[in-house]
Design a protein around this motif. Sequence first.
Motif, PDB file in Angstrom:
ATOM      1  N   SER A  31      43.775  30.170  44.190  1.00 57.49           N
ATOM      2  CA  SER A  31      44.983  31.218  44.939  1.00 57.49           C
ATOM      3  C   SER A  31      45.544  32.440  43.523  1.00 57.49           C
ATOM      4  O   SER A  31      45.729  33.489  44.756  1.00 57.49           O
ATOM      5  CB  SER A  31      46.285  30.317  45.451  1.00 57.49           C
ATOM      6  OG  SER A  31      46.992  31.237  46.020  1.00 57.49           O
ATOM      7  N   HIS A  32      46.417  32.189  42.968  1.00 58.96           N
ATOM      8  CA  HIS A  32      46.342  32.848  42.108  1.00 58.96           C
ATOM      9  C   HIS A  32      45.686  34.621  41.005  1.00 58.96           C
ATOM     10  O   HIS A  32      46.678  35.492  41.655  1.00 58.96           O
ATOM     11  CB  HIS A  32      47.962  32.098  40.725  1.00 58.96           C
ATOM     12  CG  HIS A  32      46.768  31.797  40.153  1.00 58.96           C
ATOM     13  ND1 HIS A  32      45.824  30.948  40.320  1.00 58.96           N
ATOM     14  CD2 HIS A  32      45.707  32.193  38.685  1.00 58.96           C
ATOM     15  CE1 HIS A  32      44.617  30.669  39.085  1.00 58.96           C
ATOM     16  NE2 HIS A  32      45.011  31.194  38.264  1.00 58.96           N
ATOM     17  N   VAL A  33      44.167  34.076  41.454  1.00 62.34           N
ATOM     18  CA  VAL A  33      43.489  35.082  40.974  1.00 62.34           C
ATOM     19  C   VAL A  33      43.499  36.750  42.288  1.00 62.34           C
ATOM     20  O   VAL A  33      43.595  37.389  41.778  1.00 62.34           O
ATOM     21  CB  VAL A  33      42.547  34.283  41.141  1.00 62.34           C
ATOM     22  CG1 VAL A  33      41.497  35.734  40.947  1.00 62.34           C
ATOM     23  CG2 VAL A  33      42.995  33.172  40.070  1.00 62.34           C
ATOM     24  N   PHE A  34      44.464  35.311  43.435  1.00 58.33           N
ATOM     25  CA  PHE A  34      44.051  36.678  44.416  1.00 58.33           C
ATOM     26  C   PHE A  34      45.400  37.343  44.886  1.00 58.33           C
ATOM     27  O   PHE A  34      45.307  37.939  46.371  1.00 58.33           O
ATOM     28  CB  PHE A  34      42.729  36.483  45.121  1.00 58.33           C
ATOM     29  CG  PHE A  34      41.401  36.107  45.027  1.00 58.33           C
ATOM     30  CD1 PHE A  34      40.987  36.757  44.367  1.00 58.33           C
ATOM     31  CD2 PHE A  34      41.444  34.785  45.061  1.00 58.33           C
ATOM     32  CE1 PHE A  34      39.509  36.169  43.416  1.00 58.33           C
ATOM     33  CE2 PHE A  34      40.551  34.176  44.298  1.00 58.33           C
ATOM     34  CZ  PHE A  34      38.823  35.195  43.666  1.00 58.33           C
ATOM     35  N   LYS A  35      46.608  37.029  44.652  1.00 58.42           N
ATOM     36  CA  LYS A  35      47.480  36.931  45.802  1.00 58.42           C
ATOM     37  C   LYS A  35      48.280  38.524  45.902  1.00 58.42           C
ATOM     38  O   LYS A  35      48.074  38.550  46.263  1.00 58.42           O
ATOM     39  CB  LYS A  35      48.833  35.820  45.090  1.00 58.42           C
ATOM     40  CG  LYS A  35      49.725  35.568  45.593  1.00 58.42           C
ATOM     41  CD  LYS A  35      49.453  34.492  46.774  1.00 58.42           C
ATOM     42  CE  LYS A  35      50.284  33.562  47.378  1.00 58.42           C
ATOM     43  NZ  LYS A  35      49.645  33.348  48.738  1.00 58.42           N
ATOM     44  N   ASP A  36      48.061  38.973  44.313  1.00 61.03           N
ATOM     45  CA  ASP A  36      48.218  40.028  44.289  1.00 61.03           C
ATOM     46  C   ASP A  36      47.578  41.126  45.646  1.00 61.03           C
ATOM     47  O   ASP A  36      47.706  41.988  46.048  1.00 61.03           O
ATOM     48  CB  ASP A  36      48.239  41.278  42.829  1.00 61.03           C
ATOM     49  CG  ASP A  36      46.850  40.949  42.460  1.00 61.03           C
ATOM     50  OD1 ASP A  36      45.758  39.723  42.239  1.00 61.03           O
ATOM     51  OD2 ASP A  36      46.357  42.147  41.296  1.00 61.03           O
TER      52      ASP A  36
END
Length: 407
Positions: A31-36
């Motif tokens: 999830s953190h990889v695509f959060k931005d």
Amino acid sequence: MNIKLKYPIPANEEERLWALSEFDVDYTEVSHVFKDLVLLAAKIAKTEVSLVNLIDSYTQWSVSNHGLPIEQMERTESVCQYTITTNDYFEVKELSKDERFKDKAYVVSDPKLDYYFGVPLTTEQGYNLGALCVMDKTVKDLSPEKIELLKIVGKEVVNRLVALKTIQELKAQATAKEELRKKVAHDIRGPLGGIISLTQIISMQGENNKLSDVLEFINMIQKAGTSLLDLATEILNSEDKQINTKSREASADDFSLETFKQKLERLYLPQAKNKAINYTVSLVPESVDMPFPKNKLLQITGNLITNAIKFTPANGSVSVMLGLSNSARQQILTIKVADTGVGLNNDAVKQILSGNKHTSDGTDGEAGFGFGLALVKRLVDDLHGTMHIDSVPNEGTTFTISLQWTN
């Protein structure tokens, strides 16, 4: 009069699923990889909701979300199942007036979404792994410029998936500290360092070349490249601590039986509860406590579990048993998925073991796509494992997978 919908299937579905499995995504950990990117997509479209969805044989996995805390959905309930059949984009102005979507839970009840726009997540080889979508309660009118920007964001999602896959492959191939260091330096740090240097030069000359309109995007690429370099450095540092130790705990590229069990519970318990099925995951008591490679295990076991849930009636049971044995020469992982479902006849068993597609609708009318078990067989064969099927029509089925690794 009830009309049975014909669910869309990409023309290259079998190879599309294989391509997705090759990325070996842990749906709980990225999830953190695509959060931005989901935040950026929502800001571009001015929508409340934005999702990165990957779609396998049975399930849409929302691996990153903004504005809607959702992790998964049955594939046939999604709008993105239509997006992956297109090479451009898919838009529905009013979901509440579309026969395909007007009765969906997310339309008729909270959050009562009514607008959808999605772009496929397409690899260089032309396989749509899933979709980047934006949704809202009110109709939006996206300009051509915004549509192009959303396509750019979708491409960046794929770029990051490729980067993650590259890193996974390098780590899996590395057997010693210096080998890993050379591979990362050559295959990741060098090319990305060149990209960053190039963007710095373009940035400095941008005003002279009248590129001011794209400077912001260049800066974003530069930051993304720098971030990936930092990730490569982090990998090296973590491997430094693990290599040449007599005993080790499970690393980022390994599972222990307990972590594997926990992931299978988190990912598939919601599906079982939704159908009122008793779902359990247990460990063979005498199993050894050793790390083992997690390569493709979620894809193999997940397809078997979802298939078992699909073909087991309400109040039935699906059980998963995991066992690991270890000797001086090899580790052997055994995965058993048993259900009390409709079962298979001998012809169906032979068809599956031969790697051919076998499909029918589930016990609650779930659509059968015919690719899940064929994919499992292909993945198991690719890992040089074995698959055995015991089944009695109207009583249930047990799949037994055996995989081994050399110590």
